[in-house]
Design a protein around this motif. Structure first.
Motif, mmCIF file in Angstrom:
data_model
loop_
_atom_site.group_PDB
_atom_site.id
_atom_site.type_symbol
_atom_site.label_atom_id
_atom_site.label_comp_id
_atom_site.label_asym_id
_atom_site.label_seq_id
_atom_site.Cartn_x
_atom_site.Cartn_y
_atom_site.Cartn_z
ATOM 1 N N SER A 119 38.126 -69.739 -8.854
ATOM 2 C CA SER A 119 36.947 -70.526 -8.486
ATOM 3 C C SER A 119 37.220 -72.032 -8.522
ATOM 4 C CB SER A 119 35.795 -70.169 -9.420
ATOM 5 O OG SER A 119 36.142 -70.511 -10.733
ATOM 6 N N VAL A 201 29.921 -69.969 -5.374
ATOM 7 C CA VAL A 201 30.183 -68.676 -6.011
ATOM 8 C C VAL A 201 29.233 -68.480 -7.195
ATOM 9 C CG1 VAL A 201 32.204 -69.698 -7.153
ATOM 10 C CG2 VAL A 201 31.932 -67.252 -7.217
ATOM 11 N N LYS A 215 22.949 -59.597 -5.771
ATOM 12 C CA LYS A 215 23.834 -59.069 -4.707
ATOM 13 C C LYS A 215 23.181 -59.294 -3.331
ATOM 14 C CE LYS A 215 25.408 -54.491 -3.104
ATOM 15 N NZ LYS A 215 26.724 -54.666 -2.527
ATOM 16 N N GLU A 224 29.920 -65.943 -2.276
ATOM 17 C CA GLU A 224 30.693 -65.000 -3.096
ATOM 18 C C GLU A 224 29.920 -64.729 -4.385
ATOM 19 O OE1 GLU A 224 34.404 -67.184 -3.661
ATOM 20 O OE2 GLU A 224 35.361 -65.218 -3.812
ATOM 21 N N PHE A 226 30.245 -62.496 -8.237
ATOM 22 C CA PHE A 226 30.910 -61.570 -9.159
ATOM 23 C C PHE A 226 29.896 -61.176 -10.213
ATOM 24 C CE2 PHE A 226 34.155 -64.018 -7.139
ATOM 25 C CZ PHE A 226 35.086 -63.050 -6.788
ATOM 26 N N ASP A 269 33.412 -57.709 -7.580
ATOM 27 C CA ASP A 269 32.928 -58.490 -6.446
ATOM 28 C C ASP A 269 31.667 -57.759 -5.972
ATOM 29 O OD1 ASP A 269 32.419 -59.385 -3.829
ATOM 30 O OD2 ASP A 269 34.522 -59.913 -3.530
ATOM 31 N N ARG A 271 30.132 -57.475 -3.320
ATOM 32 C CA ARG A 271 30.196 -56.781 -2.020
ATOM 33 C C ARG A 271 30.829 -55.413 -2.142
ATOM 34 N NH1 ARG A 271 32.929 -62.007 0.476
ATOM 35 N NH2 ARG A 271 33.965 -61.671 -1.489
ATOM 36 N N GLU A 272 31.614 -55.199 -3.206
ATOM 37 C CA GLU A 272 32.380 -53.948 -3.316
ATOM 38 C C GLU A 272 31.660 -52.825 -4.031
ATOM 39 O OE1 GLU A 272 36.091 -54.967 -5.080
ATOM 40 O OE2 GLU A 272 36.714 -56.159 -3.344
#
Ligand code: FES
Length: 275
Positions: A119, A201, A215, A224, A226, A269, A271-272
């Motif tokens: 980051s 982020v 999310k 982004e 986390f 992450d 997105r995952e």
């Protein structure tokens, strides 16, 4: 990931800092390899409970670090971990009675933490809700040490603002409370919108509805994110499968789109993972 080991840790201090929330400092060599977003397994003494309880690391004091936060840390060269946890069952209720000088067995260091290195140069916003606030402390500290001071948004139920002053040492703190008694009335995302806070982020920990909302927000804004899914853990060591969640990536052993939060996370992450 660092090799994990089991070891006895000595209680340096413990106090209650909000209803059912305890602040525990333990002398432990595990501090030497511990980082933000990771956790340890704490074993209850009661033999009927064989599995450790996963508790996230709030603060790390390595032997070379300056003493802070606890009188017993003033001893030179001491390695210690600070765990801030909420009583959520028999195991954690037992830990709340630990006193200075008691011993407790730990397994650690466990899990993968937040990407502090990745980051660099980005505008980082931390979001901690309820018992997801403690891991934000070590994260904010590591970010500041790497030259990246974060904006830290904390979501509480009411005006019992545990760890707020600790966090203020490492970044700008913004408060949201459910009852509106301090700061923005609402949750961390209400505060983001009200204060017009921008991020490259987001790094977050908290209850599942909060993480789901983060999310969705991050996807909409193409930021982004986390997120630490530690709330979903039970044994913390890969044994109970109580923490499985769907992911976009295939597990290379089973070839299914599943991840175990305790061994593959707890930080992902956003997105995952399908949460
Ligand atoms: Fe038990 Fe992950 S918490 S397998």
């Amino acid at each position: 990931m660092n090799g994990k080991k089991k070891e006895k840790a000595k209680v340096l201090s413990q106090k209650m800092i909000a209803p059912d929330i305890y602040d525990l400092w333990l002398e432990s060599s595990l501090a030497e390899t511990a980082g933000c977003g990771q956790f340890v397994g704490v074993y209850p003494k009661n033999g009927a409970m064989l599995l450790p309880r996963p508790i996230s690391i709030c603060q790390v004091k390595k032997s070379g670090d300056m003493a802070e936060g606890c009188e017993a840390l003033k001893e030179p060269g001491i390695s210690a971990l600070r765990l801030v946890y909420r009583i959520a069952g028999k195991g954690t209720a037992e830990f709340s009675s630990l006193k200075e000088g008691d011993e407790v067995e730990l397994l650690g260091v466990l899990g993968n933490g937040f990407p502090v290195e990745g980051s660099k140069g980005k505008k980082v916003v931390l979001m901690g809700g309820g018992i997801g606030i403690p891991p934000m402390l070590q994260l904010a500290k590591e970010l500041k040490a790497s030259g990246n001071e974060a904006v830290i948004i904390l979501g509480y139920r009411d005006n019992r603002l545990f760890l707020k002053e600790d966090l203020e040492q490492y970044g700008k703190v913004v408060i949201a409370t459910e009852d509106g008694s301090v700061g923005t009335k609402g949750n961390v995302l209400t505060a983001v919108k009200e204060e017009g806070i921008e991020a490259d982020v987001i790094m977050a920990c908290g209850p599942m509805p909060m993480l789901r909302a983060i999310k969705a927000y991050a996807e909409e804004k193409e930021i982004e994110a986390f997120i630490s899914l530690e709330e979903r853990m039970a044994c913390g060591v890969g044994a109970c499968l109580g923490c499985v969640c769907k992911t976009t990536k295939k597990d290379h052993h089973s070839h299914v789109n599943n991840a175990r939060i305790c061994t593959d996370g707890p930080v992902f992450d956003a997105r995952e993972v399908d949460i």
